[in-house]
Write a protein that holds these residues in place. Structure first.
Motif, mmCIF file in Angstrom:
data_model
loop_
_atom_site.group_PDB
_atom_site.id
_atom_site.type_symbol
_atom_site.label_atom_id
_atom_site.label_comp_id
_atom_site.label_asym_id
_atom_site.label_seq_id
_atom_site.Cartn_x
_atom_site.Cartn_y
_atom_site.Cartn_z
ATOM 1 N N ASP A 95 0.657 -1.507 0.367
ATOM 2 C CA ASP A 95 -0.096 0.217 -0.004
ATOM 3 C C ASP A 95 0.499 1.587 -0.534
ATOM 4 O O ASP A 95 0.704 2.286 -0.688
ATOM 5 N N ARG A 96 2.461 1.320 0.227
ATOM 6 C CA ARG A 96 3.142 2.380 1.004
ATOM 7 C C ARG A 96 3.543 3.080 -0.457
ATOM 8 O O ARG A 96 3.125 4.624 -0.924
ATOM 9 N N PHE A 97 3.969 1.224 -1.588
ATOM 10 C CA PHE A 97 4.510 1.611 -2.334
ATOM 11 C C PHE A 97 3.242 2.398 -3.157
ATOM 12 O O PHE A 97 4.074 3.152 -3.943
ATOM 13 N N LEU A 98 1.818 1.688 -3.807
ATOM 14 C CA LEU A 98 1.133 2.127 -4.496
ATOM 15 C C LEU A 98 1.253 3.780 -4.665
ATOM 16 O O LEU A 98 0.682 4.330 -5.685
ATOM 17 N N ASP A 99 1.157 3.467 -3.060
ATOM 18 C CA ASP A 99 0.430 5.182 -2.672
ATOM 19 C C ASP A 99 1.186 6.443 -3.380
ATOM 20 O O ASP A 99 1.312 7.637 -3.947
ATOM 21 N N GLU A 100 2.557 6.328 -3.123
ATOM 22 C CA GLU A 100 4.204 6.748 -3.483
ATOM 23 C C GLU A 100 3.683 6.870 -5.016
ATOM 24 O O GLU A 100 4.059 7.630 -5.625
ATOM 25 N N LEU A 101 3.506 5.748 -5.862
ATOM 26 C CA LEU A 101 3.433 5.840 -6.784
ATOM 27 C C LEU A 101 2.105 6.893 -7.470
ATOM 28 O O LEU A 101 2.203 7.355 -8.237
ATOM 29 N N GLU A 102 0.950 6.851 -7.002
ATOM 30 C CA GLU A 102 0.140 7.037 -7.040
ATOM 31 C C GLU A 102 0.494 8.523 -6.803
ATOM 32 O O GLU A 102 -0.136 9.588 -8.082
ATOM 33 N N GLU A 103 0.739 9.397 -5.561
ATOM 34 C CA GLU A 103 1.389 10.342 -5.200
ATOM 35 C C GLU A 103 2.117 11.357 -6.453
ATOM 36 O O GLU A 103 2.078 12.332 -7.049
ATOM 37 N N LYS A 104 3.266 10.501 -6.930
ATOM 38 C CA LYS A 104 4.122 11.086 -7.688
ATOM 39 C C LYS A 104 3.299 11.005 -9.391
ATOM 40 O O LYS A 104 3.642 12.169 -10.462
ATOM 41 N N ALA A 105 2.163 10.240 -9.183
ATOM 42 C CA ALA A 105 1.576 10.037 -10.958
ATOM 43 C C ALA A 105 0.717 11.980 -10.587
ATOM 44 O O ALA A 105 0.262 12.062 -11.811
ATOM 45 N N GLU A 106 0.030 11.733 -10.159
ATOM 46 C CA GLU A 106 -0.936 13.413 -9.597
ATOM 47 C C GLU A 106 -0.476 13.748 -10.435
ATOM 48 O O GLU A 106 -1.301 14.898 -11.117
#
Length: 114
Positions: A95-106
């Motif tokens: 979850d932490r990894f995917l959240d970081e990816l989403e933040e970078k993509a936003e």
């Protein structure tokens, strides 16, 4: 007799004109009601479509998170050479990894919008 006939004819014409006017007004009112009903139905359909799209997006996102997490855990286990059984820790890490990816993509998504 002729005058009486002319009077009746004039009265009939007047009545016909009144009925035509009344029918025109009723037709206009019906058309307006149908337009309003059509607009209301259109808005309901659009709102339902948006709700369905959002529900599908959330479902796809949850499914993707689960699939990516499973694949990442399996791959990490193969790299390490042992099974990673701590599911709670796995979930937090994924979850932490995917959240970081989403933040970078936003931020890049926001820049690409007009």
């Amino acid at each position: 007799m002729l005058e009486q006939y002319k009077a009746q004819l004039a009265e009939a014409r007047h009545e016909a004109a009144r009925l035509r006017q009344e029918a025109t007004e009723q037709g206009t009112a019906i058309i307006q009601e149908m337009k309003a009903e059509g607009q209301r139905q259109r808005e309901e359909i659009i709102a339902a479509g948006h709700a369905q799209i959002e529900a599908d997006r959330k479902s796809a996102s949850a499914s993707l998170r689960q699939d990516v997490g499973k694949l990442a855990t399996d791959l990490a286990g193969k790299l390490v050479g042992e099974s990673l059984e701590d599911t709670a820790r796995q979930s937090r890490t994924i979850d932490r990894f995917l959240d970081e990816l989403e933040e970078k993509a936003e931020p890049s998504d926001e820049r690409s919008e007009p």
